[in-house]
Scaffold this motif. Structure first.
Motif, short mmCIF file in Angstrom:
data_model
loop_
_atom_site.label_atom_id
_atom_site.label_comp_id
_atom_site.label_asym_id
_atom_site.label_seq_id
_atom_site.Cartn_x
_atom_site.Cartn_y
_atom_site.Cartn_z
N PHE A 205 0.85 -1.20 0.00
CA PHE A 205 0.00 0.00 0.00
C PHE A 205 0.88 1.25 0.00
O PHE A 205 0.63 2.22 -0.71
N ASN A 209 1.50 3.88 -3.18
CA ASN A 209 1.17 5.29 -3.02
C ASN A 209 2.30 6.21 -3.45
O ASN A 209 2.06 7.27 -4.01
N SER A 308 -5.00 8.35 2.80
CA SER A 308 -4.04 7.25 2.64
C SER A 308 -3.02 7.25 3.77
O SER A 308 -2.61 6.20 4.25
N THR A 311 -4.55 5.74 6.79
CA THR A 311 -4.63 4.27 6.61
C THR A 311 -3.27 3.64 6.89
O THR A 311 -3.17 2.64 7.59
#
Length: 333
Positions: A205, A209, A308, A311
Motif C-alpha cells: 500500500f 502510493n 491514505s 490508513t
C-alpha cells in the motif's frame, strides 16, 4: 471488476470442490481471469503475463495428466502408483504457487507487474494451490521443498535492487514457512497466510502510493516526513519476522509446532535462513536511516493530511504494536 470477480470465483470453486477435476477447473478459471488483469499495455506487463500463462498452463497440463491417471481404472492402482501420482500432483501445484525449486518464473513475472497485481500474485493466487497441497500427504517431498524455498528465498534477495523482486524472494521464503506450518498442523498455514497477507498489504500500500520500485527510491524519499520513513521500515522488519513486531507471531507459532513434532533440524535451517532475510531488510534500514539523503522537491507532496496517510498509520500501528498488546492482554487475563 468483472475479471476480478471471476478470479475470486475461480479460487472459490477450487477450494469448495469435492473432485480433482472440479479443482482443476477452478484453477483454470482463476488463471484465465488473472491474465487480463496483469496486462497494463506496456512491454514489461505483456512479457510477464505471457511468462505467467506459459508456466501456469504447463502446471495445469501436468495436473490434468495426473488426475486422469488417478481416474484410469485400466490397471489395478497399487500403493506405489498412487504415491507417484501424488508426487506429480504436488509438483504441479508447487509450480503454480511458485515454491522453490519451481520458483524460476516468479521473480521475473513480479518484475513486470504493477504493485496491486503483484500483491494479488503473492497472496490470493496462492490460496487455491496451497489448499490443494494440504489435502495431499507427501511429507518427505514437502520437507525438501520447505528447505529449498527458505534457502532460495533468503539467498535470492541478497543481491536485488528491485523492490518487486525483493518482495518475490520474500514471498518464496514465507511460502516455505507456510508449507512447514501445513506439515505441522492442518490449519496453522491459514493463520500464517493471514498474517503474511496483512503485512504484505501494509507494505505494498505504501510502495504503491509513492510509486516506489527500486531500493534507491527508498533512500531519497520521506526526507521531510520521518514518521513515514519509520512506518515503512518497521513494516519491513515486521515482514521479516523480527520480535517484538506482529510478523514474529506466526513464525513463533510454527517454531513451537515444529519443536513439539521434534523436527529440530528443519526448524534450525528455517530460522537461520530467516535471519538472512532480516539481514537484507536491516541493510535497507541502515542505509536509509544513517545516511542523510536529500529528497527531490517534486516527490514531497502534501500527503500528511491525506486519507491514505491515516490508513498507513493505522496499518503500521497494528503491525508494530499488536504483539506487545496481545502479550499484555494475555498476561492480565
Amino acid at each position: 471488476m468483472m475479471f476480478f470477480f471471476i478470479l475470486i470465483t475461480g479460487t472459490m470453486i477450487t477450494v469448495s470442490s469435492n473432485s480433482w477435476l472440479g479443482a482443476w477447473m477452478g484453477l483454470e478459471i482463476n488463471l484465465l481471469s488473472f491474465i487480463p488483469l496483469m496486462n497494463s499495455n506496456n512491454l514489461m506487463s505483456t512479457e510477464a503475463s505471457l511468462k505467467y500463462f506459459l508456466t501456469q498452463a504447463m502446471a495445469s497440463a501436468v495436473l490434468l495428466f495426473a488426475i486422469m491417471m488417478e481416474y484410469l481404472n485400466n490397471f489395478p492402482i497399487t500403493q506405489e502408483n498412487s504415491m507417484y501420482n501424488d508426487l506429480i500432483i504436488t509438483s504441479s501445484l508447487l509450480l503454480k504457487s511458485g515454491a522453490a525449486p519451481f520458483h524460476f518464473w516468479f521473480p521475473n513475472v513480479m518484475e513486470g507487474l504493477s504493485w496491486m497485481n503483484a500483491l494479488t500474485l503473492m497472496t490470493w493466487q496462492k490460496i487455491a494451490p496451497l489448499m490443494l497441497i494440504s489435502y495431499l500427504t507427501q511429507s518427505k517431498f514437502i520437507l525438501l521443498v520447505v528447505i529449498t524455498s527458505t534457502i532460495v528465498g533468503s539467498l535470492g534477495g541478497l543481491n536485488q535492487t528491485s523492490l518487486r523482486k525483493l518482495m518475490a524472494f520474500s514471498s518464496i521464503n514465507h511460502l516455505g514457512w507456510m508449507l512447514a506450518a501445513m506439515q505441522a498442523n492442518e490449519s496453522m498455514w491459514l493463520i500464517y497466510f493471514t498474517f503474511y497477507t496483512f503485512l504484505s498489504f501494509s507494505l505494498i500500500f505504501m510502495f504503491n502510493n509513492f510509486k516506489m520500485y527500486h531500493i534507491n527510491q527508498l533512500f531519497n524519499s520521506f526526507f521531510n516526513s520521518k514518521i513515514l520513513k519509520f512506518m515503512l521500515f518497521l513494516n519491513l522488519l515486521s515482514l521479516g519476522g523480527l520480535p517484538p513486531f506482529i510478523g514474529f507471531m506466526p513464525k513463533w507459532l510454527v517454531i513451537q509446532m515444529l519443536v513439539m513434532k521434534s523436527q529440530y533440524f528443519l526448524m534450525t535451517i528455517m530460522t537461520v535462513m530467516t535471519l538472512i532475510t532480516l539481514f537484507f531488510y536491516l541493510r535497507l534500514c541502515f542505509a536509509a536511516f544513517m545516511l542523510n539523503y536529500y529528497e527531490s522537491n517534486w516527490t514531497m507532496n502534501s500527503f500528511v493530511n491525506n486519507a491514505s496517510f491515516k490508513t498507513m498509520l493505522i496499518l503500521s500501528f497494528i503491525s508494530t504494536f499488536s504483539l506487545i498488546l496481545i502479550s499484555m492482554i494475555y498476561l492480565f487475563l
